[in-house]
Design a protein around this motif. Structure first.
Motif, mmCIF file in Angstrom:
data_model
loop_
_atom_site.group_PDB
_atom_site.id
_atom_site.type_symbol
_atom_site.label_atom_id
_atom_site.label_comp_id
_atom_site.label_asym_id
_atom_site.label_seq_id
_atom_site.Cartn_x
_atom_site.Cartn_y
_atom_site.Cartn_z
ATOM 1 N N ALA A 64 -20.561 14.613 95.547
ATOM 2 C CA ALA A 64 -21.681 14.396 96.466
ATOM 3 C C ALA A 64 -22.965 15.073 96.020
ATOM 4 O O ALA A 64 -23.671 15.669 96.813
ATOM 5 C CB ALA A 64 -21.281 14.872 97.867
ATOM 6 N N GLY A 65 -23.275 14.975 94.755
ATOM 7 C CA GLY A 65 -24.528 15.512 94.236
ATOM 8 C C GLY A 65 -25.624 14.477 94.448
ATOM 9 O O GLY A 65 -25.398 13.273 94.309
ATOM 10 N N THR A 66 -26.830 14.961 94.746
ATOM 11 C CA THR A 66 -27.929 14.048 95.078
ATOM 12 C C THR A 66 -28.209 13.061 93.961
ATOM 13 O O THR A 66 -28.421 11.870 94.210
ATOM 14 C CB THR A 66 -29.212 14.854 95.333
ATOM 15 O OG1 THR A 66 -28.897 16.005 96.078
ATOM 16 C CG2 THR A 66 -30.219 14.039 96.097
ATOM 17 N N GLY A 67 -28.231 13.552 92.731
ATOM 18 C CA GLY A 67 -28.557 12.680 91.603
ATOM 19 C C GLY A 67 -27.572 11.531 91.472
ATOM 20 O O GLY A 67 -27.967 10.371 91.339
ATOM 21 N N MET B 54 -31.130 22.535 80.071
ATOM 22 C CA MET B 54 -31.235 21.494 79.041
ATOM 23 C C MET B 54 -31.373 20.111 79.672
ATOM 24 O O MET B 54 -31.997 19.215 79.112
ATOM 25 C CB MET B 54 -29.993 21.526 78.130
ATOM 26 C CG MET B 54 -29.703 22.884 77.506
ATOM 27 S SD MET B 54 -31.150 23.620 76.707
ATOM 28 C CE MET B 54 -31.353 22.536 75.314
ATOM 29 N N LEU B 55 -30.784 19.958 80.844
ATOM 30 C CA LEU B 55 -30.829 18.662 81.521
ATOM 31 C C LEU B 55 -32.270 18.269 81.833
ATOM 32 O O LEU B 55 -32.686 17.131 81.626
ATOM 33 C CB LEU B 55 -30.000 18.746 82.806
ATOM 34 C CG LEU B 55 -29.857 17.475 83.629
ATOM 35 C CD1 LEU B 55 -29.212 16.370 82.821
ATOM 36 C CD2 LEU B 55 -29.004 17.752 84.877
ATOM 37 N N GLY C 108 -20.110 14.640 87.782
ATOM 38 C CA GLY C 108 -21.384 15.295 87.524
ATOM 39 C C GLY C 108 -21.301 16.326 86.421
ATOM 40 O O GLY C 108 -20.462 16.245 85.524
ATOM 41 N N SER C 109 -22.190 17.304 86.473
ATOM 42 C CA SER C 109 -22.336 18.220 85.342
ATOM 43 C C SER C 109 -21.364 19.389 85.353
ATOM 44 O O SER C 109 -21.342 20.179 84.424
ATOM 45 C CB SER C 109 -23.772 18.742 85.289
ATOM 46 O OG SER C 109 -24.087 19.328 86.539
ATOM 47 N N GLN D 213 -15.326 10.082 84.531
ATOM 48 C CA GLN D 213 -16.093 11.150 83.874
ATOM 49 C C GLN D 213 -15.648 12.446 84.541
ATOM 50 O O GLN D 213 -16.035 12.735 85.659
ATOM 51 C CB GLN D 213 -17.598 10.884 84.040
ATOM 52 C CG GLN D 213 -18.476 11.944 83.396
ATOM 53 C CD GLN D 213 -18.917 13.017 84.376
ATOM 54 O OE1 GLN D 213 -19.217 12.743 85.521
ATOM 55 N NE2 GLN D 213 -18.916 14.261 83.940
ATOM 56 N N TYR D 214 -14.816 13.214 83.863
ATOM 57 C CA TYR D 214 -14.165 14.360 84.516
ATOM 58 C C TYR D 214 -14.811 15.712 84.269
ATOM 59 O O TYR D 214 -14.360 16.738 84.770
ATOM 60 C CB TYR D 214 -12.670 14.421 84.158
ATOM 61 C CG TYR D 214 -12.348 14.312 82.686
ATOM 62 C CD1 TYR D 214 -11.751 13.164 82.180
ATOM 63 C CD2 TYR D 214 -12.620 15.357 81.806
ATOM 64 C CE1 TYR D 214 -11.434 13.049 80.833
ATOM 65 C CE2 TYR D 214 -12.321 15.253 80.459
ATOM 66 C CZ TYR D 214 -11.730 14.104 79.966
ATOM 67 O OH TYR D 214 -11.425 13.985 78.620
#
Lengths: 161, 168
Positions: free
Chosen positions: B84-87, A25-26, B8-9, B39-40
């Motif tokens: 440490a996510g690229t985005g 979805m992202l 992150g996600s 943002q947890y």
């Protein structure tokens, strides 16, 4: 991919087919945001959502059927849209997409060039998609120079993202 | 001044726990930060602030699992602490914000820390384990980072142009 596409001329590539995983979805959001910036008719782009070849934990016997379903879906999409070039950056299904895109070339019908850009996160080793597509892509781009040692046919381009 | 923490996600229990601790709040306050946004993601279970107000050291906290507008927090932040996510890393770097990247060793691949090490070696950001965040903030080294170069993806367009116009 959205960052890479900032460098692509959407007036020249005025028909764009985005192939994304069904559950992603992202990416749908990102595509929507990217295309919304364009001052154009929405018909210029299509999103094709492809089922996963295998879910985590799925039995291997049923995975045969889901893989075939995935392959069928990819074939349908690629042959229907008949792209002039493929740009991919390594998510799960991209190897299947590229393999299918090579079929017309194999039969001497149409050469669809494949351009692969390895992830920015890949500093010292290629992803699995990268390792496979190194031998299939027409242009193979890496974003860190250390990868050139083991993959000398790759092109190192810094600061793409 | 605002510190924005983002996982992150997915989730990142160790990072979220670390930013709920009294010593973390104290080091934020000592460095002049008055606001914290966390943002947890799926780590809501470990997002537990100190019980007494004095342990917050005057820092006001906003916590949420996800936001549709992370850019807003990135733009307003004076310091970003991200998984440490690229985005997330690229967002922070391109926004010109000091960033501390925290690799999540629970995630499958070790390569998350490779990108951190390269970027830290070039002094574009700091890398820290969750347990070292207090030291990283106290040191003030996040104020000595080098600006990140602008992205130029035009070579990709050029490659597409070359390949699509090649006579087969």
């Amino acid at each position: 991919m959205a960052r890479l596409l900032q460098g692509v001329d959407f007036d020249r590539y005025n028909q764009r087919l985005y192939i994304v995983g069904e559950s992603d979805m992202l990416s749908l959001d990102r595509i929507g945001a990217l295309e919304a910036k364009r001052d154009h008719m929405a018909e210029e782009y299509t999103v094709s959502r492809i089922p996963r070849s295998r879910e985590v934990g799925q039995s291997w016997s049923s995975a045969v059927f889901s893989s075939l379903s995935c392959l069928f879906s990819v074939c349908q999409t690629v042959f229907q849209h008949n792209p002039d070039v493929v740009l991919c950056n390594g998510p799960g299904n991209c190897v299947i997409v590229c393999a299918v895109a090579l079929i017309p070339r194999f039969f001497g019908l149409k050469c669809i060039p494949i351009v692969y850009v390895e992830s920015f996160a890949r500093v010292r080793s290629l992803s699995l998609s990268g390792k496979l597509l190194y031998y299939m892509a027409d242009r193979f781009v890496v974003q860190w120079p250390g990868l050139l040692q083991k993959y000398p046919s790759a092109e190192f381009i810094p600061h793409l993202v | 001044m605002l510190v924005y923490v983002t996982v992150g996600s997915t989730g990142f229990d160790a990072l979220v726990s670390a930013v709920c601790r009294k010593d973390f709040f104290q080091s934020l306050a000592d460095r002049g930060f008055r606001k914290l946004a966390v943002q947890y993601g799926s780590s809501d279970g470990v997002f537990e602030l100190p019980k007494t107000a004095s342990e917050l050291f005057g820092v006001s906290v906003e916590g949420f699992d996800y936001t549709r507008w992370p850019q807003r927090y990135v733009e307003q932040a004076d310091l970003i602490i991200c998984h440490a996510g690229t985005g997330s890393i690229l967002e922070a770097l391109h926004a010109g914000k000091p960033a501390i990247a925290v690799p999540n060793h629970e995630l499958m691949d070790g390569h998350q820390s490779e990108i951190c090490q390269e970027l830290a070696a070039a002094e574009y950001l700091l890398v820290s384990e969750p347990g070292q965040l207090v030291d990283a903030i106290d040191s003030g080294r996040y104020l000595e980072l080098v600006p990140y170069p602008h992205a130029d993806p035009r070579p990709i367009g050029e490659i597409l142009d070359e390949e699509s116009s090649r006579k087969k």
